[in-house]
Design an enzyme around this catalytic site. Structure first.
Site, mmCIF file in Angstrom:
data_model
loop_
_atom_site.group_PDB
_atom_site.id
_atom_site.type_symbol
_atom_site.label_atom_id
_atom_site.label_comp_id
_atom_site.label_asym_id
_atom_site.label_seq_id
_atom_site.Cartn_x
_atom_site.Cartn_y
_atom_site.Cartn_z
ATOM 1 N N SER A 6 0.729 -1.020 0.285
ATOM 2 C CA SER A 6 0.234 0.089 0.194
ATOM 3 C C SER A 6 0.765 1.659 -0.490
ATOM 4 O O SER A 6 1.758 1.388 1.197
ATOM 5 C CB SER A 6 -1.198 -0.047 1.155
ATOM 6 O OG SER A 6 -1.069 1.433 1.607
ATOM 7 N N HIS A 31 -0.609 -1.872 -4.379
ATOM 8 C CA HIS A 31 -1.952 -1.109 -3.829
ATOM 9 C C HIS A 31 -2.206 0.685 -3.599
ATOM 10 O O HIS A 31 -1.623 1.111 -2.928
ATOM 11 C CB HIS A 31 -2.131 -1.709 -2.775
ATOM 12 C CG HIS A 31 -3.945 -1.331 -1.725
ATOM 13 N ND1 HIS A 31 -4.985 -2.240 -2.076
ATOM 14 C CD2 HIS A 31 -4.222 -0.628 -0.903
ATOM 15 C CE1 HIS A 31 -5.587 -2.014 -1.470
ATOM 16 N NE2 HIS A 31 -5.504 -1.427 -1.108
ATOM 17 N N ASP A 33 -4.482 3.813 -2.240
ATOM 18 C CA ASP A 33 -5.227 4.258 -1.191
ATOM 19 C C ASP A 33 -5.790 5.506 -1.214
ATOM 20 O O ASP A 33 -5.629 6.534 -1.230
ATOM 21 C CB ASP A 33 -4.996 3.836 0.264
ATOM 22 C CG ASP A 33 -4.349 2.005 0.563
ATOM 23 O OD1 ASP A 33 -5.764 1.745 0.485
ATOM 24 O OD2 ASP A 33 -3.587 1.847 1.169
ATOM 25 N N MET A 35 -8.820 8.101 -1.090
ATOM 26 C CA MET A 35 -9.417 8.529 0.123
ATOM 27 C C MET A 35 -9.707 9.984 -0.276
ATOM 28 O O MET A 35 -9.151 11.138 -0.387
ATOM 29 C CB MET A 35 -8.584 8.977 1.787
ATOM 30 C CG MET A 35 -8.130 7.279 1.550
ATOM 31 S SD MET A 35 -7.447 7.542 3.168
ATOM 32 C CE MET A 35 -7.190 5.469 3.323
ATOM 33 N N HIS A 64 -7.838 1.155 -4.738
ATOM 34 C CA HIS A 64 -9.072 0.481 -3.552
ATOM 35 C C HIS A 64 -9.788 2.485 -3.225
ATOM 36 O O HIS A 64 -8.743 3.135 -3.168
ATOM 37 C CB HIS A 64 -7.966 0.581 -1.854
ATOM 38 C CG HIS A 64 -8.949 0.554 -1.053
ATOM 39 N ND1 HIS A 64 -8.396 -0.021 0.297
ATOM 40 C CD2 HIS A 64 -10.191 0.367 -0.872
ATOM 41 C CE1 HIS A 64 -9.696 -0.027 0.940
ATOM 42 N NE2 HIS A 64 -11.202 0.309 0.426
ATOM 43 N N MET A 66 -12.178 4.636 -1.815
ATOM 44 C CA MET A 66 -12.713 4.786 -0.168
ATOM 45 C C MET A 66 -13.025 6.533 -0.322
ATOM 46 O O MET A 66 -13.013 7.285 0.275
ATOM 47 C CB MET A 66 -12.073 4.970 0.709
ATOM 48 C CG MET A 66 -10.605 3.565 1.116
ATOM 49 S SD MET A 66 -10.082 3.424 2.022
ATOM 50 C CE MET A 66 -8.227 3.452 0.722
ATOM 51 N N MET A 135 -11.749 -6.305 4.052
ATOM 52 C CA MET A 135 -11.086 -4.436 4.834
ATOM 53 C C MET A 135 -11.031 -5.164 6.920
ATOM 54 O O MET A 135 -12.417 -5.629 7.516
ATOM 55 C CB MET A 135 -11.947 -3.916 5.015
ATOM 56 C CG MET A 135 -11.805 -2.465 4.011
ATOM 57 S SD MET A 135 -9.956 -1.758 3.945
ATOM 58 C CE MET A 135 -9.436 -1.358 4.861
ATOM 59 N N GLY A 142 -2.710 4.532 7.509
ATOM 60 C CA GLY A 142 -2.726 2.918 7.876
ATOM 61 C C GLY A 142 -2.221 2.879 9.791
ATOM 62 O O GLY A 142 -2.634 3.529 10.045
ATOM 63 N N GLY A 143 -1.344 1.325 9.705
ATOM 64 C CA GLY A 143 -0.921 1.679 10.868
ATOM 65 C C GLY A 143 -1.736 1.249 12.218
ATOM 66 O O GLY A 143 -0.899 1.077 13.453
ATOM 67 N N ASP A 173 -6.862 -6.569 4.076
ATOM 68 C CA ASP A 173 -6.598 -5.052 4.008
ATOM 69 C C ASP A 173 -6.093 -4.414 5.105
ATOM 70 O O ASP A 173 -7.669 -3.898 6.065
ATOM 71 C CB ASP A 173 -6.402 -3.886 3.145
ATOM 72 C CG ASP A 173 -6.337 -2.716 2.723
ATOM 73 O OD1 ASP A 173 -5.512 -2.481 3.646
ATOM 74 O OD2 ASP A 173 -6.872 -1.872 1.759
ATOM 75 N N GLY A 174 -5.382 -4.012 5.853
ATOM 76 C CA GLY A 174 -5.376 -3.365 7.239
ATOM 77 C C GLY A 174 -4.602 -4.179 7.736
ATOM 78 O O GLY A 174 -5.102 -5.167 8.678
ATOM 79 N N GLY A 175 -3.017 -4.137 8.541
ATOM 80 C CA GLY A 175 -3.441 -4.982 9.645
ATOM 81 C C GLY A 175 -2.586 -6.322 9.629
ATOM 82 O O GLY A 175 -1.951 -6.817 10.050
ATOM 83 N N GLY A 195 0.781 -1.598 4.112
ATOM 84 C CA GLY A 195 0.894 -0.528 4.363
ATOM 85 C C GLY A 195 3.160 -0.639 4.959
ATOM 86 O O GLY A 195 4.123 -0.401 4.563
ATOM 87 N N SER A 196 2.256 -0.044 6.557
ATOM 88 C CA SER A 196 3.243 0.034 7.183
ATOM 89 C C SER A 196 5.099 -1.242 7.764
ATOM 90 O O SER A 196 5.071 -1.372 7.897
ATOM 91 C CB SER A 196 2.755 0.367 8.689
ATOM 92 O OG SER A 196 1.904 -0.069 9.049
#
Ligand code: DX5
Ligand code: ZN
Length: 219
Positions: A6, A31, A33, A35, A64, A66, A135, A142-143, A173-175, A195-196
């Protein structure tokens, strides 16, 4: 396993170099993001930025969205060079029409579900899906920490797709990090967004290898 880094966690001041570094490291997807400050509290980038970077990158652009009412911008993102457009089920009033429009534009179509949205939201559009994005955090930043319930949603999505003969990919996606990668793949995820837990650990080829080793544990 496909790893889709990401860009939200990349250095926005040198996106072209980041994309080149990903390709050099052996990654095939990236990816984006997008927003809008409405669907999610944050604002990132839109079609002009994607178009500018499309010129120098052959990576698969996993976009993606959002954003509220994404149907307003599908043609712009297609024209900018997206390969896959993922819309949120919560953000578009006529999901069936939106997915058909993405495919009519010649792109792959995906639907994303927020943590509180049930998998049943996909039931009536299964045949229009190339990808489902689960999600595993509330979108916007992120993070954040992975929401464990997402594992059951991935399993449920896999069952729904299988029961309908769908070959749609499941993305999460996420964590996501190498620690939860084996469980995510075992549950049925095929595309992992990170991402992170990716960009903070250069060199990228080495980080990809760490994810691949974690993936091997689930086999
Ligand atoms: C969240 C975004 C994610 C995010 C993931 O709104 O959709 O793609 O960048 O970031 P990490 O991997 O740091 O949770
Ligand atoms: Zn994302």
């Amino acid at each position: 396993m496909i790893l889709s880094p990401s860009l939200l966690s990349a250095d926005f001041g040198r996106l072209r170099d980041e994309l080149q570094a990903l390709a050099d490291a052996g990654l095939t997807w990236v990816h984006w993001d997008v927003m809008d400050g409405m669907f999610v509290p944050n604002i990132t980038f839109g079609p002009p930025v994607i178009r500018a970077l499309r010129k120098s990158s052959k990576l698969f652009f996993d976009v993606h969205l959002m954003i509220e009412a994404p149907e307003r911008y599908l043609a712009d993102f297609a024209d900018a060079g997206a390969d896959l457009l993922v819309v949120h089920a919560e953000a578009t009033r006529h999901l069936d029409r939106t997915l058909r429009e993405i495919r009519r534009l010649g792109l792959r179509a995906g639907v994303s579900l927020n943590p509180a949205t049930p998998v049943s939201a996909l039931e009536n559009v299964v045949e229009l899906l190339d990808l489902v994005l689960i999600m595993s955090v509330n979108p916007g930043f992120g993070g954040q920490s992975f929401i464990p319930r997402s594992l059951e949603k991935i399993r449920e999505t896999a069952r729904l797709l299988r029961a309908n003969g769908s070959k749609a990919l499941i993305e999460v996606d996420g964590g996501v990090d190498p620690g939860n990668t084996p469980q995510l793949l075992a549950a049925g995820a095929e595309v992992l967004v990170s991402g992170s837990a990716f960009f903070a650990y250069p060199p990228y080829a080495e980080r990809l290898r760490v994810f691949e080793e974690a993936a091997a544990e689930s086999r």
